[in-house]
Design a protein around this motif. Structure first.
Motif, PDB file in Angstrom:
ATOM      1  N   ASN A 209       9.965  25.474  -5.064  1.00 40.56           N
ATOM      2  CA  ASN A 209      11.262  25.706  -5.658  1.00 40.56           C
ATOM      3  C   ASN A 209      11.540  25.348  -7.153  1.00 40.56           C
ATOM      4  O   ASN A 209      10.764  24.707  -7.725  1.00 40.56           O
ATOM      5  CB  ASN A 209      12.337  24.802  -4.743  1.00 40.56           C
ATOM      6  CG  ASN A 209      12.325  24.566  -3.423  1.00 40.56           C
ATOM      7  OD1 ASN A 209      11.769  25.442  -2.773  1.00 40.56           O
ATOM      8  ND2 ASN A 209      12.973  23.831  -2.771  1.00 40.56           N
ATOM      9  N   ILE A 222      10.627  31.515 -16.080  1.00 43.41           N
ATOM     10  CA  ILE A 222      11.017  32.668 -15.239  1.00 43.41           C
ATOM     11  C   ILE A 222      11.105  33.950 -16.153  1.00 43.41           C
ATOM     12  O   ILE A 222      10.641  35.235 -15.801  1.00 43.41           O
ATOM     13  CB  ILE A 222      12.345  32.453 -14.502  1.00 43.41           C
ATOM     14  CG1 ILE A 222      12.213  31.623 -13.222  1.00 43.41           C
ATOM     15  CG2 ILE A 222      12.836  33.806 -14.027  1.00 43.41           C
ATOM     16  CD1 ILE A 222      13.262  31.288 -12.374  1.00 43.41           C
ATOM     17  N   VAL A 255      23.186  29.269  -8.677  1.00 39.54           N
ATOM     18  CA  VAL A 255      21.922  29.309  -8.322  1.00 39.54           C
ATOM     19  C   VAL A 255      21.418  28.176  -7.458  1.00 39.54           C
ATOM     20  O   VAL A 255      22.027  27.000  -7.476  1.00 39.54           O
ATOM     21  CB  VAL A 255      20.900  28.773  -9.640  1.00 39.54           C
ATOM     22  CG1 VAL A 255      19.736  28.156  -9.540  1.00 39.54           C
ATOM     23  CG2 VAL A 255      20.815  30.152 -10.599  1.00 39.54           C
ATOM     24  N   ILE A 260      15.098  30.081  -5.140  1.00 41.15           N
ATOM     25  CA  ILE A 260      14.330  30.680  -6.059  1.00 41.15           C
ATOM     26  C   ILE A 260      12.937  29.928  -6.272  1.00 41.15           C
ATOM     27  O   ILE A 260      12.865  28.825  -6.271  1.00 41.15           O
ATOM     28  CB  ILE A 260      14.993  30.324  -7.550  1.00 41.15           C
ATOM     29  CG1 ILE A 260      16.256  31.033  -7.778  1.00 41.15           C
ATOM     30  CG2 ILE A 260      14.297  31.092  -8.638  1.00 41.15           C
ATOM     31  CD1 ILE A 260      17.266  30.936  -8.964  1.00 41.15           C
ATOM     32  N   PHE A 272       7.329  34.824  -9.694  1.00 43.90           N
ATOM     33  CA  PHE A 272       8.658  34.205  -9.414  1.00 43.90           C
ATOM     34  C   PHE A 272       9.443  35.149  -8.074  1.00 43.90           C
ATOM     35  O   PHE A 272       9.370  36.360  -8.397  1.00 43.90           O
ATOM     36  CB  PHE A 272       9.548  33.673 -10.620  1.00 43.90           C
ATOM     37  CG  PHE A 272      10.210  34.907 -11.188  1.00 43.90           C
ATOM     38  CD1 PHE A 272      11.522  35.194 -10.756  1.00 43.90           C
ATOM     39  CD2 PHE A 272       9.500  35.566 -11.942  1.00 43.90           C
ATOM     40  CE1 PHE A 272      12.429  36.097 -11.411  1.00 43.90           C
ATOM     41  CE2 PHE A 272      10.352  37.028 -12.636  1.00 43.90           C
ATOM     42  CZ  PHE A 272      11.833  37.026 -12.204  1.00 43.90           C
ATOM     43  N   MET A 274      13.797  35.349  -7.495  1.00 48.92           N
ATOM     44  CA  MET A 274      15.197  35.018  -7.611  1.00 48.92           C
ATOM     45  C   MET A 274      15.916  35.480  -6.522  1.00 48.92           C
ATOM     46  O   MET A 274      16.082  36.544  -6.181  1.00 48.92           O
ATOM     47  CB  MET A 274      15.657  35.187  -8.921  1.00 48.92           C
ATOM     48  CG  MET A 274      17.181  34.854  -8.864  1.00 48.92           C
ATOM     49  SD  MET A 274      17.926  35.434 -10.527  1.00 48.92           S
ATOM     50  CE  MET A 274      17.108  34.237 -11.845  1.00 48.92           C
ATOM     51  N   THR A 275      16.478  34.582  -5.745  1.00 52.09           N
ATOM     52  CA  THR A 275      17.419  35.013  -4.804  1.00 52.09           C
ATOM     53  C   THR A 275      19.120  34.347  -4.897  1.00 52.09           C
ATOM     54  O   THR A 275      18.951  33.292  -5.063  1.00 52.09           O
ATOM     55  CB  THR A 275      16.999  34.838  -3.330  1.00 52.09           C
ATOM     56  OG1 THR A 275      15.635  35.196  -3.097  1.00 52.09           O
ATOM     57  CG2 THR A 275      17.919  35.184  -2.232  1.00 52.09           C
ATOM     58  N   VAL A 312      18.025  39.622  -3.682  1.00 50.17           N
ATOM     59  CA  VAL A 312      16.962  39.514  -4.436  1.00 50.17           C
ATOM     60  C   VAL A 312      17.003  40.418  -5.604  1.00 50.17           C
ATOM     61  O   VAL A 312      16.417  41.632  -5.585  1.00 50.17           O
ATOM     62  CB  VAL A 312      15.585  39.774  -3.585  1.00 50.17           C
ATOM     63  CG1 VAL A 312      14.447  39.307  -5.006  1.00 50.17           C
ATOM     64  CG2 VAL A 312      15.429  38.585  -2.705  1.00 50.17           C
ATOM     65  N   ILE A 338      11.873  31.796   1.232  1.00 51.59           N
ATOM     66  CA  ILE A 338      13.148  31.915   0.801  1.00 51.59           C
ATOM     67  C   ILE A 338      13.883  32.278   2.107  1.00 51.59           C
ATOM     68  O   ILE A 338      15.096  31.792   2.435  1.00 51.59           O
ATOM     69  CB  ILE A 338      13.574  32.991  -0.262  1.00 51.59           C
ATOM     70  CG1 ILE A 338      12.774  32.391  -1.679  1.00 51.59           C
ATOM     71  CG2 ILE A 338      14.742  33.310  -0.367  1.00 51.59           C
ATOM     72  CD1 ILE A 338      12.679  33.318  -2.640  1.00 51.59           C
TER      73      ILE A 338
END
Length: 385
Positions: A209, A222, A255, A260, A272, A274-275, A312, A338
């Motif tokens: 994470n 990121i 966030v 993520i 990476f 990101m969601t 995403v 995730i």
């Protein structure tokens, strides 16, 4: 445009910017799938000094009026970071843009587009890529498929009748951007599960994470992976330091550390994902207003977002690993980790991945492998000036 009764006026004041924003709410209200953005954010987007896009772009907003009433709007802009890119990546020297388009009818559309083209031509542009509202990183393209359901957070939603208006004025599609949706309540196909399980047993791989207590450091990591992973992609424009800080400030409230993931290989961060919980589910009934009590509803939602959909918006794998088996394995592992968190902790049942370039074979293959399917398609058009 005296013969049509349409007058196009440049936006120069705060009151005119507010009028520019208000038009979208009036025209969008009749569409059950349009999600009104917060007015304060919509206004911030078009305000110099608030949106760092203006630091490297020339922007002119226009309003269309007929009989004293506002009936349309458009932005014309030149992103100097984009014009400095290699033309094979979509932008390049001489390429300007227009976006933030809204019009009551085709006659208004014609007047607005011609005005935007004239403004770009006067600035020395020889080609237009549109619609972009306003950066490629914001809401690119015209929705051409998927009007029957609302967009997820940070995605656009334009009426279907805009498409033929653009095409009738000589605009030709140059790139389609796809979003893919999938049911995340069940596991992935057996082959993908075996790939994930193999990765979980590999001591050289670590999926972790992000650490929100080190937000700035993690954001920089990121962005470093993103810039490396995306730098050869069509449409890529680098972020400035102020844009990174601005994006971080906007993202921070939604966030979640467990949504993520960073993938490390032999201790090196190499990928990476990101969601984001779909903020649009909370915003849709608010009609763009925080007062009198929507601010409290939003605050409570942000503390514990329970959503149907997770989006995403970004993922990346360092160039040196792209097209390797390891790259797809890391992607599948991050998606699965995730997915588990999204279902068990946030009540999510649906995922949306994108946008993805239609010819990004690696990402399309990953989307296909996890049994997702295209649910929305956005088209970016080009036209010589």
């Amino acid at each position: 445009m005296a013969d049509t009764g349409i007058m196009i006026v440049p936006v120069t004041t705060k009151a005119e910017r507010e009028t520019f924003v208000d038009l979208a709410y009036r025209l969008g209200r009749s569409d059950p799938n349009w999600v009104p953005p917060l007015r304060m954010e919509a206004l911030e987007l078009i305000t110099p000094g608030k949106n760092p896009f203006f630091e490297h772009a020339d922007v002119q907003l226009f309003l269309a009026k007929r009989g004293g009433a506002v009936v349309g709007r458009i932005s014309a802009h030149i992103d100097h970071l984009a014009t400095a890119m290699n033309p094979v990546q979509g932008f390049g020297p001489g390429t300007g843009n227009w976006g933030l388009f809204e019009a009551e009818d085709e006659e208004v559309a014609d007047a607005l587009i011609r005005t935007a083209e004239d403004w770009l031509r006067a600035k020395g542009m020889t080609r237009v890529l549109a619609p972009l509202s306003m950066s490629i990183w914001e809401e690119p393209g015209q929705l051409v498929r998927g009007h029957d359901h609302p967009p997820t957070v940070m995605m656009g939603h334009q009426p279907a009748h805009y498409q033929p208006w653009f095409e009738a004025r000589g605009y030709v599609g140059v790139k389609n951007l796809m979003t893919y949706e999938l049911d995340i309540t069940t596991g992935f196909p057996p082959l993908i599960q075996r790939i994930i399980q193999s990765g979980e047993k590999n001591a050289r791989i670590r999926i972790r994470n992000v650490d929100k207590s080190r937000f700035d450091e993690e954001a920089a990591l990121i962005l470093d992976i993103l810039n490396d992973a995306w730098s050869d992609n069509w449409g890529y424009v680098p972020f400035t330091d102020t844009e990174i800080a601005y994006a971080g400030k906007k993202f921070k409230p939604i966030v979640r550390e467990d949504l993520i993931m960073v993938a490390e290989y032999d201790g090196e961060p190499v990928a990476f994902m990101m969601t984001l919980p779909d903020l649009n589910e909370a915003l849709k009934p608010m009609e763009g207003k925080l007062l009198p009590f929507n601010w409290l509803k939003l605050l409570l939602w942000l503390r514990n977002p329970q959503v149907r959909t997770m989006r995403v918006p970004l993922m990346g794998v360092r160039k040196k690993l792209q097209s390797s088996r390891l790259a797809s394995q890391l992607a599948f592992m991050m998606i699965e980790f995730i997915r588990r968190n999204a279902v068990s902790r946030y009540g999510a049942s649906r995922g949306e991945i994108g946008w993805i370039l239609e010819d990004n074979q690696g990402m399309v293959a990953i989307a296909d492998a996890i049994d997702s399917h295209v649910n929305k398609e956005y088209r970016i058009y080009a036209k010589p000036l």
